[in-house]
Design an enzyme around this catalytic site. Structure first.
Site, PDB file in Angstrom:
ATOM      1  CD  GLN A  31      -3.513  -4.425   6.592  1.00 41.24           C
ATOM      2  OE1 GLN A  31      -3.676  -3.326   6.063  1.00 41.24           O
ATOM      3  NE2 GLN A  31      -3.886  -5.548   6.003  1.00 41.24           N
ATOM      4  CE  LYS A  60      -3.815  -2.322   2.394  1.00 42.84           C
ATOM      5  NZ  LYS A  60      -4.606  -2.504   3.630  1.00 42.84           N
ATOM      6  CG  ASP A  84      -9.182   0.225   5.406  1.00 41.21           C
ATOM      7  OD1 ASP A  84      -8.954  -0.171   4.253  1.00 41.21           O
ATOM      8  OD2 ASP A  84      -8.438   0.000   6.380  1.00 41.21           O
TER       9      ASP A  84
HETATM   10  N1  GUN Z   1      -6.977  -6.706   6.396  1.00 42.45           N
HETATM   11  C1  GUN Z   1      -7.347  -7.380   5.287  1.00 42.45           C
HETATM   12  N2  GUN Z   1      -7.826  -6.546   4.355  1.00 42.45           N
HETATM   13  C2  GUN Z   1      -7.743  -5.307   4.885  1.00 42.45           C
HETATM   14  C3  GUN Z   1      -8.091  -4.007   4.401  1.00 42.45           C
HETATM   15  O1  GUN Z   1      -8.590  -3.806   3.280  1.00 42.45           O
HETATM   16  N3  GUN Z   1      -7.841  -2.980   5.249  1.00 42.45           N
HETATM   17  C4  GUN Z   1      -7.323  -3.159   6.477  1.00 42.45           C
HETATM   18  N4  GUN Z   1      -7.139  -2.091   7.246  1.00 42.45           N
HETATM   19  N5  GUN Z   1      -7.013  -4.343   6.964  1.00 42.45           N
HETATM   20  C5  GUN Z   1      -7.213  -5.404   6.164  1.00 42.45           C
END
Ligand code: GUN
Length: 295
Positions: A96, A52, A119
Site C-alpha cells: 500500500q 481490500k 496493482d
Molecule cells: N494507494 C492509493 N491507491 C493505491 C492502490 O491502488 N494500490 C496501492 N498499493 N496503494 C495505493
C-alpha cells in the site's frame, strides 16, 4: 444526468468473481491468495487495506495483511517481498502506498515479481499495458474501464481530459483511454499542476477524469454540457455527521456539475468500489495464470 453507479456494477462483477473463484478453488485445490503489505499508521491506508481484505474474503480468496511499523528498514521490506515472490501459495502481492520517506517506492515496486504485481505498478506491466499486451492493469483505471464497458459508453473518437498525472491513476488512465481498444480510442489530454489554463483544457473534455486529490476542484464552469464525468477523488475529512467520523469528498463538485453531465460517478459509491473490483479481477487472473502462465 445518468449515474455511473459503482455499487450496481461492483455488486454484479463481484458475483461473477465469486462464482469463478469457487470453480478455480475446486480445480487448484486451494483458494486464490492475496498478500497486502501496509507500513505505518496512515488512517486512510489502513481503511483501504482493510476493505481490500474484506472484499477478498467475500469472494472466496485467502488474504493476508502484513502490517509493519513505520520504522521498518527498506532492506527488511525488500527481503519480505523476495520471500513472498518465492512462495507458490501466494498469487498476488500489493504494497500500500504511500510509504514512509526512508523507503523508495520505486525500489519496492520493482522488487515485486511482475507476475504477482496485481496493482499493475511494475514497469513491466506498465510497458505491456502501453503496448496492449496481456498485463495487470492498475486497479483504479481498470475499474473505470470496466464501468464504462458495463454502461456501454462509446468512447471512440471522444476527447478525454485526465486531470492529474499520478503513477497510480492519471498516467495509466491516459494510456488506457488512448489505446486502440474498447473502451479507448480517445484523443487524450493529460493535465497536471503545470498545465496553463487548466479550466479551458477541462472544458474541452467529452470525458473528464478527475484524479488530482483536491476536494471539489472541478466546478460547473469547467464542464462542457453533456460531458461524462469520472471522479476519482477520495478526499477524507473528519466529520460529526457520519458513524465512521469521516466524510469523503470527490475532486468534482457533484451538486453543481451533475446537472450538466450526461454521466457522472458519485463519491462515495463510484470509482472507489470499482478499484476493489480491479484488484479482485487481477488477483483472480494471477491465480488462474491467464495473464502470465504459472511456471
Ligand atoms: N494507494 C492509493 N491507491 C493505491 C492502490 O491502488 N494500490 C496501492 N498499493 N496503494 C495505493
Amino acid at each position: 444526468m445518468n449515474l455511473l453507479d459503482g455499487k450496481e456494477v461492483s455488486t454484479k462483477i463481484k458475483e461473477d468473481i465469486k462464482r469463478e473463484t469457487a470453480e478455480l478453488t475446486e480445480k487448484l485445490g486451494r483458494k486464490p491468495h492475496l498478500v497486502a503489505i501496509l507500513v505505518g499508521n496512515d488512517g486512510g491506508s489502513e481503511t483501504y487495506v482493510a476493505s481490500k481484505m474484506r472484499n477478498c474474503e467475500q469472494v472466496g480468496f485467502d488474504s493476508t495483511n502484513l502490517h509493519y511499523d513505520t520504522d521498518i528498514t527498506e532492506e527488511a521490506l525488500l527481503n519480505k517481498i523476495k520471500e513472498i515472490n518465492a512462495d507458490d501459495s501466494i498469487d498476488g502481492l500489493i504494497v500500500q502506498l504511500p510509504l514512509p520517506k526512508h523507503i523508495d517506492p520505486d525500489k519496492v515496486t520493482e522488487a515485486i515479481d511482475y507476475r504477482k504485481d496485481v496493482d499493475g505498478f511494475h514497469p513491466i506491466n506498465l510497458g505491456r499495458m502501453q503496448r496492449n499486451l496481456p498485463c495487470f492493469i492498475p486497479a483504479t483505471p481498470y475499474g473505470i474501464m470496466l464501468m464504462l464497458a458495463h454502461y456501454g459508453i462509446d468512447t471512440a473518437g471522444k476527447k478525454a481530459v485526465v486531470v492529474g498525472r499520478s503513477n497510480i491513476v492519471g498516467s495509466p488512465m491516459s494510456i488506457l483511454l488512448a489505446r486502440n481498444s474498447n473502451p479507448g480510442n480517445c484523443t487524450v489530454t493529460l493535465t497536471h499542476s503545470r498545465t496553463k489554463d487548466i479550466k479551458s483544457e477541462i472544458l474541452q473534455g467529452d470525458i473528464i477524469v478527475a484524479a488530482i486529490g483536491k476536494k471539489n476542484f472541478v466546478t460547473a464552469d469547467m464542464v462542457k454540457e453533456g460531458a461524462i464525468v469520472i471522479d476519482v477523488g477520495i478526499n477524507r475529512e473528519t466529520s460529526t455527521e457520519t458513524k465512521s467520523g469521516f466524510k469523503l469528498y470527490g475532486d468534482v463538485d457533484f451538486e453543481q456539475v451533475a446537472p450538466k453531465a450526461s454521466w457522472i460517478t458519485p463519491v462515495p459509491g463510484g470509482v472507489g468500489l470499482m478499484t476493489i473490483i480491479g484488484l479482485l479481477k487481477n488477483t483472480l487472473e494471477a491465480a488462474k495464470g491467464t495473464v502470465y502462465p504459472k511456471s
